[in-house]
Scaffold this active site. Structure first.
Site, PDB file in Angstrom:
ATOM      1  CG  HIS A  86       4.737  26.589 -27.450  1.00 15.84           C
ATOM      2  ND1 HIS A  86       4.491  25.799 -26.303  1.00 15.84           N
ATOM      3  CD2 HIS A  86       4.175  26.246 -28.547  1.00 15.84           C
ATOM      4  CE1 HIS A  86       3.624  24.855 -26.986  1.00 15.84           C
ATOM      5  NE2 HIS A  86       3.507  25.052 -28.447  1.00 15.84           N
TER       6      HIS A  86
ATOM      7  CG  HIS B  74       5.997  20.441 -28.284  1.00 15.78           C
ATOM      8  ND1 HIS B  74       6.560  21.490 -28.712  1.00 15.78           N
ATOM      9  CD2 HIS B  74       4.522  20.844 -28.804  1.00 15.78           C
ATOM     10  CE1 HIS B  74       5.699  22.413 -29.130  1.00 15.78           C
ATOM     11  NE2 HIS B  74       4.436  22.238 -29.197  1.00 15.78           N
TER      12      HIS B  74
ATOM     13  CB  CYS C 133      -4.756  23.075 -33.153  1.00 13.48           C
ATOM     14  SG  CYS C 133      -4.727  24.846 -32.827  1.00 13.48           S
TER      15      CYS C 133
ATOM     16  CG  HIS D 236       0.168  21.094 -27.171  1.00 13.01           C
ATOM     17  ND1 HIS D 236      -0.069  22.455 -26.935  1.00 13.01           N
ATOM     18  CD2 HIS D 236       1.333  21.314 -28.081  1.00 13.01           C
ATOM     19  CE1 HIS D 236       0.507  23.432 -27.724  1.00 13.01           C
ATOM     20  NE2 HIS D 236       1.307  22.505 -28.464  1.00 13.01           N
TER      21      HIS D 236
ATOM     22  CD  GLU E 235      -9.583  24.935 -28.373  1.00 15.84           C
ATOM     23  OE1 GLU E 235      -9.754  25.156 -29.221  1.00 15.84           O
ATOM     24  OE2 GLU E 235      -8.443  24.671 -27.841  1.00 15.84           O
TER      25      GLU E 235
ATOM     26  CE1 TYR F 100       3.518  23.268 -36.357  1.00 14.20           C
ATOM     27  CE2 TYR F 100       2.250  21.479 -37.632  1.00 14.20           C
ATOM     28  CZ  TYR F 100       2.454  22.401 -36.607  1.00 14.20           C
ATOM     29  OH  TYR F 100       1.408  22.252 -35.663  1.00 14.20           O
TER      30      TYR F 100
ATOM     31  CD  GLU G 281       2.643  26.233 -32.103  1.00  7.75           C
ATOM     32  OE1 GLU G 281       3.289  25.109 -31.780  1.00  7.75           O
ATOM     33  OE2 GLU G 281       1.724  26.841 -31.362  1.00  7.75           O
TER      34      GLU G 281
ATOM     35  CD  GLU H  97       2.545  22.476 -32.199  1.00  7.99           C
ATOM     36  OE1 GLU H  97       2.293  22.735 -31.079  1.00  7.99           O
ATOM     37  OE2 GLU H  97       1.933  22.383 -33.135  1.00  7.99           O
TER      38      GLU H  97
ATOM     39  CD1 TRP I   2      -1.732  25.608 -36.752  1.00  8.04           C
ATOM     40  CD2 TRP I   2      -0.648  27.147 -35.572  1.00  8.04           C
ATOM     41  NE1 TRP I   2      -2.593  25.813 -35.623  1.00  8.04           N
ATOM     42  CE2 TRP I   2      -1.929  26.907 -35.147  1.00  8.04           C
ATOM     43  CE3 TRP I   2       0.273  27.863 -35.323  1.00  8.04           C
ATOM     44  CZ2 TRP I   2      -2.493  27.584 -34.053  1.00  8.04           C
ATOM     45  CZ3 TRP I   2      -0.305  28.655 -34.067  1.00  8.04           C
ATOM     46  CH2 TRP I   2      -1.481  28.614 -33.479  1.00  8.04           C
TER      47      TRP I   2
END
Length: 197
Positions: free
Chosen positions: A41, A48, A83, A85, A103, A119, A130, A132, A175
């Site tokens: 990042h 990624h 959101c 990874h 979460e 993006y 970001e 991604e 994002w």
């Protein structure tokens, strides 16, 4: 289930801490390697794999979360339901279900793929980027929420009209609108035309 805060390490089978690794991908989403999470990042960012989840209640309202103030990236801003990874070799679907539970303390009663979006969004506040290839998912939240306070500062179910007003007041993640707009066809299919998405 163990939680995985953004900058934390996770324990290996022998009990030692390991850095969180992400899958690096090419423009087609093909895995080409791995990188440590924070390094991926840092500007200019490394492309990624990521995922974004949009969960709705039975009235067609979107579950938003305000990111906890302790988050290393975009703290205190509103964003989509969840959101994150995937770990290397973890499917985006499995990662989306895992992180939603970690979460928010809920398992989606329905979770469907909603396409991908690529993006590049710098975050002026942190200097992080970001970059991604994001796998999108839509689904239903039909259980009581049990948010992890280290991850989530606040939650809200909002209609499309309420989201417009809230978004105008801000702040939202860099994002958010990109992933929302990319997921809209699947969101409309899930919630129906009367929900206004």
């Amino acid at each position: 289930m163990p939680t995985t805060p953004a900058t934390a390490t996770h324990s290996s089978s022998n009990g030692t801490a390991e850095p969180i690794m992400l899958e690096l991908v090419d423009e087609n989403g093909t895995t080409i390697g791995t990188a440590e999470k924070l390094a991926a990042h840092q500007a200019p960012g490394q492309l990624h794999r990521a995922f974004s989840v949009f969960l709705f209640d039975e009235q067609g309202r979107l579950l938003l979360q305000r990111r906890a103030l302790g988050k290393y990236h975009s703290p205190g801003v509103w964003s989509n339901t969840c959101c994150g990874h995937p770990y290397p070799d973890e499917s985006p679907f499995a990662a989306a279900a895992r992180r939603t539970y970690e979460e928010l303390g809920v398992s989606p009663s329905l979770l469907a793929e909603a396409g991908t979006v690529r993006y590049n969004h710098p975050d002026p506040a942190s200097g992080l980027v970001e970059q991604e290839f994001n796998h999108l998912f839509v689904g239903m939240a039909q259980e009581a929420l049990k948010p992890d306070p280290e991850e989530v500062g606040e939650t809200a179910f909002v209609t499309a009209a309420e989201l417009e007003k809230l978004h105008a007041e801000g702040p939202f993640s860099a994002w958010f609108m990109t992933v929302l707009d990319a997921a809209r066809p699947a969101i409309r299919e899930l919630t129906g035309p009367s929900a206004g998405w």
